[in-house]
Design a protein around this motif. Structure first.
Motif, mmCIF file in Angstrom:
data_model
loop_
_atom_site.group_PDB
_atom_site.id
_atom_site.type_symbol
_atom_site.label_atom_id
_atom_site.label_comp_id
_atom_site.label_asym_id
_atom_site.label_seq_id
_atom_site.Cartn_x
_atom_site.Cartn_y
_atom_site.Cartn_z
ATOM 1 N N ARG A 141 -22.361 -20.526 -16.192
ATOM 2 C CA ARG A 141 -23.006 -20.650 -14.887
ATOM 3 C C ARG A 141 -22.675 -19.454 -13.993
ATOM 4 N NH1 ARG A 141 -22.844 -26.280 -11.793
ATOM 5 N NH2 ARG A 141 -24.401 -26.660 -13.408
ATOM 6 N N GLU A 142 -21.444 -18.952 -14.102
ATOM 7 C CA GLU A 142 -21.091 -17.776 -13.314
ATOM 8 C C GLU A 142 -21.940 -16.576 -13.730
ATOM 9 O OE1 GLU A 142 -19.279 -14.033 -12.268
ATOM 10 O OE2 GLU A 142 -19.429 -14.838 -14.309
ATOM 11 N N ALA A 143 -22.175 -16.413 -15.034
ATOM 12 C CA ALA A 143 -23.019 -15.317 -15.511
ATOM 13 C C ALA A 143 -24.463 -15.508 -15.072
ATOM 14 C CB ALA A 143 -22.940 -15.228 -17.031
ATOM 15 N N LEU A 144 -24.922 -16.757 -15.039
ATOM 16 C CA LEU A 144 -26.291 -17.033 -14.600
ATOM 17 C C LEU A 144 -26.482 -16.636 -13.145
ATOM 18 C CD1 LEU A 144 -29.097 -18.376 -15.018
ATOM 19 C CD2 LEU A 144 -28.032 -20.522 -14.307
ATOM 20 N N VAL A 145 -25.549 -17.041 -12.299
ATOM 21 C CA VAL A 145 -25.665 -16.730 -10.881
ATOM 22 C C VAL A 145 -25.505 -15.231 -10.643
ATOM 23 C CG1 VAL A 145 -24.701 -17.159 -8.602
ATOM 24 C CG2 VAL A 145 -24.864 -19.020 -10.265
ATOM 25 N N ARG A 146 -24.568 -14.604 -11.368
ATOM 26 C CA ARG A 146 -24.365 -13.162 -11.227
ATOM 27 C C ARG A 146 -25.605 -12.390 -11.671
ATOM 28 N NH1 ARG A 146 -21.552 -10.208 -15.168
ATOM 29 N NH2 ARG A 146 -20.617 -12.195 -15.808
ATOM 30 N N GLY A 147 -26.246 -12.801 -12.762
ATOM 31 C CA GLY A 147 -27.463 -12.147 -13.217
ATOM 32 C C GLY A 147 -28.598 -12.283 -12.222
ATOM 33 N N ASP A 148 -28.685 -13.457 -11.584
ATOM 34 C CA ASP A 148 -29.727 -13.644 -10.575
ATOM 35 C C ASP A 148 -29.477 -12.725 -9.380
ATOM 36 O OD1 ASP A 148 -32.024 -15.552 -9.564
ATOM 37 O OD2 ASP A 148 -30.598 -15.375 -7.909
ATOM 38 N N TYR A 149 -28.219 -12.535 -9.015
ATOM 39 C CA TYR A 149 -27.915 -11.638 -7.898
ATOM 40 C C TYR A 149 -28.345 -10.209 -8.218
ATOM 41 C CZ TYR A 149 -25.225 -8.235 -5.291
ATOM 42 O OH TYR A 149 -24.857 -7.134 -4.564
ATOM 43 N N TYR A 150 -28.027 -9.720 -9.409
ATOM 44 C CA TYR A 150 -28.388 -8.347 -9.740
ATOM 45 C C TYR A 150 -29.904 -8.188 -9.908
ATOM 46 C CZ TYR A 150 -23.546 -6.928 -10.228
ATOM 47 O OH TYR A 150 -22.236 -6.614 -9.969
ATOM 48 N N THR A 151 -30.561 -9.253 -10.343
ATOM 49 C CA THR A 151 -32.024 -9.215 -10.403
ATOM 50 C C THR A 151 -32.616 -9.083 -8.996
ATOM 51 O OG1 THR A 151 -32.062 -10.563 -12.417
ATOM 52 C CG2 THR A 151 -34.087 -10.463 -11.127
ATOM 53 N N ALA A 152 -32.057 -9.869 -8.060
ATOM 54 C CA ALA A 152 -32.517 -9.777 -6.678
ATOM 55 C C ALA A 152 -32.180 -8.421 -6.074
ATOM 56 C CB ALA A 152 -31.893 -10.893 -5.848
ATOM 57 N N GLN A 153 -31.027 -7.870 -6.432
ATOM 58 C CA GLN A 153 -30.648 -6.561 -5.919
ATOM 59 C C GLN A 153 -31.598 -5.470 -6.415
ATOM 60 O OE1 GLN A 153 -28.615 -5.585 -3.660
ATOM 61 N NE2 GLN A 153 -28.731 -3.371 -4.023
ATOM 62 N N SER A 154 -32.007 -5.554 -7.684
ATOM 63 C CA SER A 154 -32.943 -4.564 -8.216
ATOM 64 C C SER A 154 -34.293 -4.660 -7.515
ATOM 65 C CB SER A 154 -33.115 -4.770 -9.723
ATOM 66 O OG SER A 154 -33.750 -6.008 -10.007
ATOM 67 N N ARG A 155 -34.707 -5.863 -7.161
ATOM 68 C CA ARG A 155 -35.967 -6.011 -6.432
ATOM 69 C C ARG A 155 -35.866 -5.428 -5.027
ATOM 70 N NH1 ARG A 155 -37.277 -12.290 -8.189
ATOM 71 N NH2 ARG A 155 -37.880 -11.823 -10.361
ATOM 72 N N VAL A 156 -34.706 -5.575 -4.408
ATOM 73 C CA VAL A 156 -34.503 -4.965 -3.097
ATOM 74 C C VAL A 156 -34.605 -3.446 -3.199
ATOM 75 C CG1 VAL A 156 -32.814 -4.569 -1.260
ATOM 76 C CG2 VAL A 156 -33.150 -6.860 -2.168
ATOM 77 N N GLU A 157 -33.970 -2.879 -4.218
ATOM 78 C CA GLU A 157 -34.007 -1.424 -4.389
ATOM 79 C C GLU A 157 -35.417 -0.929 -4.679
ATOM 80 O OE1 GLU A 157 -31.247 -1.019 -7.521
ATOM 81 O OE2 GLU A 157 -29.461 -1.301 -6.260
#
Length: 313
Positions: free
Chosen positions: A60-76
């Protein structure tokens, strides 16, 4: 040249306005992705603390962390543009607007639209809009000038195809002699002497009519001018038809945009309520490691960002 200048000015104004609203949308998309990124970051920090304490699984920690980096890439990407070039991002659209406005590519200022789009149902009168478009479009005026030019060419070809009828006149004062300035004591010895005497005057008056047999070249010129005139008139009618279709597409697109805006707004409100529900549950804490609240919360965050972007689009 006047029509070409008007077309260039009109297209420039249209490009500036389109780019202005595209920059508005780029900022709205950036805000939506940034909000999603911030929510994912808060959730990841919470799950990471629980994971260190042994209250959460590594999956679950990896799932949430992956979602954060996915959202960060969309911001960039929403800020600097995508690698495929399909979306230019805030910076790319701003540079395009600077180019159209005659500004340098970058300076110490950031351009951000001040006005917001209308959120009301705007209605236009079809007959008035159609008449105004037929009157204001430079393409039609330029084509009317082309038709006038072809009409004058047909008139000229018709005139050249007719026979030539002339009124001619001639008057002469003659002088005869063996020499130009010879012996004046002998008959016709000096041409100047006869000329000054004025005894050898004559005149002629009449009419002349000439026309080529069959006049094949003239008929071909007339036929060519008629075909050119018919062609220009056909182009004019096709341009009128195309403009009426463009106007109809604009009317339909205006209705479509308003309807889809309301639909996406209702979608946005519904997903916002769902996000708020899952956010309160996550803040209160989940019951067990198998509780799918985090997964549903992440999915709701993504759908809210998509609904928010679709509404402003």
């Amino acid at each position: 040249a006047i029509a070409d200048f008007e077309l260039a000015v009109r297209d420039l104004l249209q490009d500036v306005e389109r780019t202005y609203w595209e920059l508005y949308y780029a900022y709205r998309q950036f805000d939506a992705n940034k909000s999603h990124r911030d929510s994912s970051l808060r959730l990841w920090k919470r799950v990471q603390i629980q994971f260190v304490a042994g209250a959460e699984t590594a999956q679950r920690e990896a799932l949430v962390r992956g979602d954060y980096y996915t959202a960060q890439s969309r911001v960039e990407e929403s800020l600097a543009g995508s690698a495929t070039g399909l979306f230019r991002g805030v910076y790319g659209v701003e540079r395009q607007l600077r180019l159209l406005m005659g500004l340098p590519p970058s300076d110490e200022k950031t351009l951000r639209p001040l006005d917001a789009p209308l959120q009301v149902d705007v209605r236009f009168d079809w007959d008035l809009a159609l008449k105004e478009s037929m009157w204001r479009r430079p393409e039609l005026r330029r084509q009317q000038w082309q038709i006038k030019r072809r009409e004058l060419e047909l008139l000229a070809a018709t005139n050249f195809g007719r026979g030539r009828f002339d009124l001619v006149g001639l008057y002469r004062w003659r002088g005869f002699g063996d020499d130009l300035a010879g012996d004046t004591n002998i008959p016709n010895g000096s041409a100047i002497e006869d000329l000054l005497g004025g005894d050898l005057q004559d005149w002629q008056l009449g009419v002349e009519y000439s026309t080529p047999i069959g006049n094949r070249r003239g008929h071909l010129a007339i036929r060519h001018a008629e075909l050119q005139l018919a062609r220009e008139r056909a182009i004019y009618h096709e341009q009128e038809l195309a403009i009426s279709h463009e106007l109809a597409d604009s009317f339909a697109d205006l209705d479509r945009a308003f309807v889809t805006s309301k639909t996406n707004y209702n979608r946005r409100v519904a997903v916002d309520l769902e996000v708020d529900k899952w956010n309160k549950r996550v803040e209160a804490g989940v019951g067990s490691k198998e509780d799918p609240a985090y997964e549903f919360y992440l999915d709701a965050l993504q759908r809210f960002a998509a609904a928010d972007t679709a509404y402003y689009r």
